[in-house]
Design an enzyme around this catalytic site. Structure first.
Site, PDB file in Angstrom:
ATOM      1  CD  GLU A  28      -2.895   1.105   2.367  1.00 26.41           C
ATOM      2  OE1 GLU A  28      -4.072   1.378   2.180  1.00 26.41           O
ATOM      3  OE2 GLU A  28      -2.442   0.844   3.490  1.00 26.41           O
ATOM      4  CD  GLU A  41      -5.876   3.491   6.719  1.00 29.66           C
ATOM      5  OE1 GLU A  41      -6.090   3.248   7.909  1.00 29.66           O
ATOM      6  OE2 GLU A  41      -5.188   2.749   5.998  1.00 29.66           O
ATOM      7  N   GLY A  98       2.985   2.079  11.123  1.00 32.68           N
ATOM      8  CA  GLY A  98       2.727   1.354  12.370  1.00 32.68           C
ATOM      9  C   GLY A  98       2.391  -0.098  12.105  1.00 32.68           C
ATOM     10  CD  GLU A 118      -4.943  -1.840   5.507  1.00 29.69           C
ATOM     11  OE1 GLU A 118      -5.467  -1.123   4.643  1.00 29.69           O
ATOM     12  OE2 GLU A 118      -4.028  -1.436   6.249  1.00 29.69           O
ATOM     13  CG  ASN A 119      -0.338  -6.870   4.067  1.00 32.59           C
ATOM     14  OD1 ASN A 119      -0.348  -5.981   3.242  1.00 32.59           O
ATOM     15  ND2 ASN A 119       0.594  -6.973   5.002  1.00 32.59           N
ATOM     16  CG  HIS A 159      -7.782  -1.592   7.741  1.00 27.32           C
ATOM     17  ND1 HIS A 159      -8.456  -0.662   6.987  1.00 27.32           N
ATOM     18  CD2 HIS A 159      -6.751  -0.928   8.319  1.00 27.32           C
ATOM     19  CE1 HIS A 159      -7.855   0.523   7.119  1.00 27.32           C
ATOM     20  NE2 HIS A 159      -6.819   0.385   7.919  1.00 27.32           N
ATOM     21  CG  HIS A 195      -6.073   0.869  12.582  1.00 26.92           C
ATOM     22  ND1 HIS A 195      -6.547   2.159  12.624  1.00 26.92           N
ATOM     23  CD2 HIS A 195      -5.581   0.707  11.327  1.00 26.92           C
ATOM     24  CE1 HIS A 195      -6.364   2.734  11.439  1.00 26.92           C
ATOM     25  NE2 HIS A 195      -5.766   1.872  10.637  1.00 26.92           N
ATOM     26  CD  GLU A 196      -3.243  -2.200  10.720  1.00 28.70           C
ATOM     27  OE1 GLU A 196      -3.651  -2.347   9.550  1.00 28.70           O
ATOM     28  OE2 GLU A 196      -2.870  -1.104  11.165  1.00 28.70           O
TER      29      GLU A 196
END
EC number: 3.4.11.-
Length: 910
Positions: A170, A363, A304, A307-308, A344, A340-341
């Site tokens: 990304e 995001e 940081g 999110e793959n 996603h 957070h990830e």
């Protein structure tokens, strides 16, 4: 991903008529690398052909640090064409063939490096509706930046350096790892194979299906085919990591990967990931669609986390936790980044923005869901105490004329990178929070589930979200979410609501809040603002939608005070005209707990920000700050520091020692009781512990005698024990900062930094070392971080900004940034958050015309290729100009006010 002049473009794809430019255009066609005309002249790919499936084999060599590969892409031909345009960047392409129903044919290849594009030219037409495949062989070096397919390394406890290779695609870096259609709307399935040596393992988005032995002792891992997804979510890692695993109650296997020496720091992340994935599974009412979710701690990592799908990647500090050595804020930070990830996996991966202009749909949501999910799964972390800070950070950049709308046209990779900023993440989260508060949490949840279910495996634009959140059941009185929210996403900035109370009448007006001396820039802005308010007569939250420039509302009775934007759940500031601020100052002085901690924090932020636009006098804001001597809530205390500390930071860079010391003295006096009440232990709630670390660190940096004495004693004991003595985690920053002041103490800390495997300890030592008075050490740290052997280059932005905030280091940091600019933009990439963080972090406290001139002449000397057009440069100029205006207008007032209030017990003063 977990954390900037724009070219206008039409966000829809060009029509097929533009597929092959006509003769008139031919003379303007781009020129390919071999001198021939290149048949496509846009940054965005044509939509005549889409990929359906990628068969990708990659063979990285961790000794020679390069890789080879072959990719076969199944194509969906939507219109007759003889050209396939796709992306590839800095790679050698060979043996390109078309696999057509008639057989295999070679294709001619043209390269256009400026746009990272390849054109594959076929002698015969690819016919609409028929199935074709293209196959390309490719080779490249592993990148030595932090994106694409890049090399990393780590040092084992015995001192051996080991190499790994991992990906970060990304936003536009998959094209540096394999030829592909590298735009989010070109979703496809991927079947990946990785060739490796037996001493390594390979992991990717999907579980491994089998391993095949190849000649020469190599192994080839075959991974299951992915779900339909965008190229930027593809991931693979070749390393010698170890892993620990658990299964969620929904049957998903979760594994955490780390270097062998640190695998014992993975238990907390593993449990958090299990708990959070289960939470999202239930909350979104959509099962997580993959059989596994890996979390990998990567030793070299720029952002940081990433999110793959099925293989989220993190900085080691974002994932590794040691219950004995990590702090309360480490626990909060790690849990938030995992939340957070994993959010996603639905917002971003399952439903993806159509183009990067709507990055905030990914995001802003993930940032917002960190708080929603942790509030329920980890109530003991009190995340609510920290959300407001995100809105204040967003307002900081959003109050400049160089800000941008949440949804902004972007075209080239630098502009796309610049979208990964506080506006997309934090403002995105804050306007979602405002909408949730306005619609009700229940209606909001129903709407986002509807959105996710309706657009699974597809791409979306802003309006799809607003339609899903508009409740069609109450059609006679339907709330027009789109009309309201377009005012928050399609124009930059935010409103300032001015409130004037006359008896029972409350007069309201709105304008754009903008730190500028050009009033024309605030014209033409209008928001639909979901106002909330409470009064001295009623603690009920009242609501009112302000749609016009001015309006009036009526209270049932006259009141002593009114507070708008309850708990600051709205993304706007409030100015209390007339006697409004005085009544609030009185309330805070005599009964501050009548308002919540968040309300108090928002008043502090609002009043000081209003000084900078000339709406409130500085002495009024300082009068309000006096109440802080009684404040104990983390958000209000830290916001008090956040508004007061920058005032002396401006003076540190001018020759104003007397006023600077008065200001520092005032802040220490204000919080003295709270500082002196802090225990030097790890007791209390997460918020109390985070606040303790903050206060003791501030007190020691400001040379508060009891703090310095205690920290010096503890540092000497710790040093005498050769670092084996166990210090309470919450106080270590204060202790280390005092220790770093002497050359011997600094050298001892550095030795511990070099040898410790505890990531949170390493991170705190590194921060403390940047606060030293010793200029040679500061310079050495920046140089070492750039080299990247003893100190990781990923940490360079933090080191440079930290040195820039140090009164003994700010000039060193600016000189270093200038001298190493070209190296750093190569390493961190133009437009990246890391670059803008350094630019703003090093320059945003300057307030003299001489310094503005020096900074301007450097940035003016750059070309567009080396960053002259980046948004952060405009933000820098605006910020320094604002600082100059502020200091010219307010320093005399500040001096007079401090002279009047010096050395009196703050609470007797009003």
């Amino acid at each position: 991903m977990f954390p900037l002049l724009l070219v206008l473009f039409v966000s829809i794809h060009p029509s097929s008529g533009a597929q092959i430019p006509n003769q008139d255009q031919a003379k303007q066609l781009p020129v390919a690398a071999n001198g021939e005309p290149f048949p496509w002249d846009r940054m965005r790919l044509p939509v005549t052909i889409s990929p359906l499936h990628y068969d990708l084999t990659i063979h990285p060599n961790l000794t020679s640090l390069d890789f080879t590969g072959v990719v076969r892409i199944s194509l969906d031909v939507k219109e007759d064409t003889s050209i396939v345009v796709l992306h590839a960047k800095q790679m050698h392409i060979s043996n390109v063939v078309l696999l057509a129903p008639e057989g295999v044919r070679p294709l001619r290849v043209l390269e256009y490096p400026q746009s990272h594009q390849l054109a594959l030219l076929s002698e015969s037409v690819l016919t609409k509706g028929r199935k074709y495949e293209v196959q390309l062989e490719f080779a490249a070096n592993l990148s030595d930046s932090f994106h694409g397919f890049y090399k990393g390394s780590y040092r084992t406890s015995s001192g051996e350096v080991r190499a790994i290779a991992s990906t970060q695609f990304e936003a536009t870096f998959a094209r540096g790892a394999f030829p592909c259609f590298d735009e989010p709307a070109f979703k496809a399935n991927f079947t990946i194979r990785i060739i490796r040596e037996p001493r390594h393992i390979a992991i990717s988005n999907m579980p491994k299906v089998k391993t095949v032995e190849l000649p020469g002792g190599l192994l080839e891992d075959h991974f299951d085919t992915t779900v339909k997804m965008s190229t930027y979510l593809v991931a693979y890692i070749v390393s010698d990591f170890l892993s620990v695993s658990k299964t969620t109650k929904h049957g998903v296997k979760i594994s955490v990967y780390a270097v062998p020496d640190k695998i014992d720091q993975t238990a907390f992340a593993l449990d958090a990931a299990v708990k959070l994935l289960d939470f999202y599974d239930d909350y979104f009412d959509i099962p997580y669609p993959l059989p596994k979710q890996d979390l990998a701690a990567i030793p070299d990592f720029q952002s940081g986390a990433m999110e793959n799908w099925g293989l989220t990647t993190y900085r080691e500090t974002g994932l590794l936790f040691d219950p004995d050595r990590s702090s309360a804020s480490d626990k909060l930070g790690i849990t938030k980044v995992i939340a957070h990830e994993l959010a996603h996996q639905w917002f971003g991966n399952l439903v993806t923005m159509e183009w990067w202009n709507d990055l905030w749909l990914n995001e802003g949501f993930a940032k917002f869901m960190e708080f929603i999910s942790l509030d329920i799964t980890y109530p003991e972390l009190h995340v609510d105490d920290f959300f407001l800070g995100k809105c204040f950070e967003a307002m900081e950049v959003d109050s400049l004329s160089s800000s941008h709308p949440v949804s902004t046209p972007v075209e080239n990779p630098t502009q796309i990178q610049e979208m990964f900023d506080d506006v997309s993440y934090d403002k995105g989260a804050c306007i979602l929070n405002m909408l949730r508060d306005f619609l009700s949490p229940e209606a909001f949840e129903i709407g986002i589930i509807r959105y996710l279910k309706r657009y699974s495996y597809q791409n979306t634009v802003n309006s799809h979200l607003w339609e899903s959140l508009t409740d069609k059941w109450y059609s006679d009185d339907e709330l027009d979410v789109k009309t309201i929210m377009d005012t928050w996403t399609l124009q930059e900035g935010f409103p300032l609501v001015t409130v004037e109370v006359k008896g029972r009448e409350v007069r309201l007006s709105q304008e754009r809040f903008l730190r500028t001396d050009d009033p024309s820039l605030t014209e033409g802005f209008l928001w639909q603002i979901p106002l909330t308010y409470m009064t001295s007569a009623s603690s009920t939250v009242h609501r009112f939608l302000l749609k016009t420039k001015m309006d009036v509302l009526y209270l049932p009775e006259e009141v002593d005070w009114v507070k708008f934007n309850v708990n600051m759940s709205g993304y706007y500031m409030v100015h209390y005209a007339g006697e409004g601020w005085n009544s609030i100052i009185k309330l805070l002085q005599y009964n501050h707990t009548a308002l919540s901690g968040n309300d108090r924090a928002s008043l502090i932020q609002n009043v000081f920000q209003l000084v900078s636009v000339g709406k409130v006098r500085l002495d009024t804001a300082l009068d309000l700050s006096l109440y802080l001597s009684k404040e104990t809530q983390i958000m209000a205390v830290t916001q008090g520091f956040g508004e007061l500390v920058p005032l002396y930071k401006l003076m540190e860079k001018r020759d104003m020692t007397v006023l600077e010391n008065q200001m520092k003295g005032y802040i220490v006096d204000l919080f003295r009781d709270l500082i002196d009440r802090q225990e030097w232990s790890d007791s209390g709630s997460v918020s109390e512990r985070v606040l303790r670390s903050y206060l003791l660190l501030f007190a020691c940096v400001r040379n508060h005698p009891p703090c310095v004495a205690k920290a010096t004693k503890l540092f000497n004991q710790w040093k005498d024990s050769d670092g084996t003595m166990s210090l309470p985690v919450d106080i270590t920053m204060a202790v280390f900062v005092i220790g770093a002041r002497t050359p011997e103490g600094w050298d001892f800390l550095f030795e511990k930094y070099r040898t410790t495997l505890q990531m949170s300890v390493k991170s705190r030592i590194k921060s403390a070392m940047t606060v030293t008075y010793l200029k040679d050490k500061l310079k050495w740290m920046m140089e070492q971080s750039l080299i990247g052997e003893v100190m990781k280059t990923q940490d360079l932005p933090d080191v440079v900004v930290s040195v820039g905030r140090n009164p003994h280091g700010y000039k060193l940091a600016w000189d270093f940034l200038r001298a190493n600019w070209h190296t750093m933009i190569k390493k961190f990439d133009l437009g990246s958050n890391s670059v803008s963080y350094m630019v703003l972090g090093v320059t945003n406290q300057y307030s003299t015309r001489e310094m503005l001139q020096e900074i301007r002449s450097f940035f003016d000397s750059l070309t567009e290729e080396t960053g002259s057009k980046m948004r952060c440069i405009q933000q820098t100029y605006e910020t320094i100009e604002d600082n100059i205006r502020w200091t010219d207008a307010n320093f005399p007032l500040l001096e007079a006010w401090l002279n009047k209030h010096q050395h009196k017990p703050p609470h007797e003063d009003l």
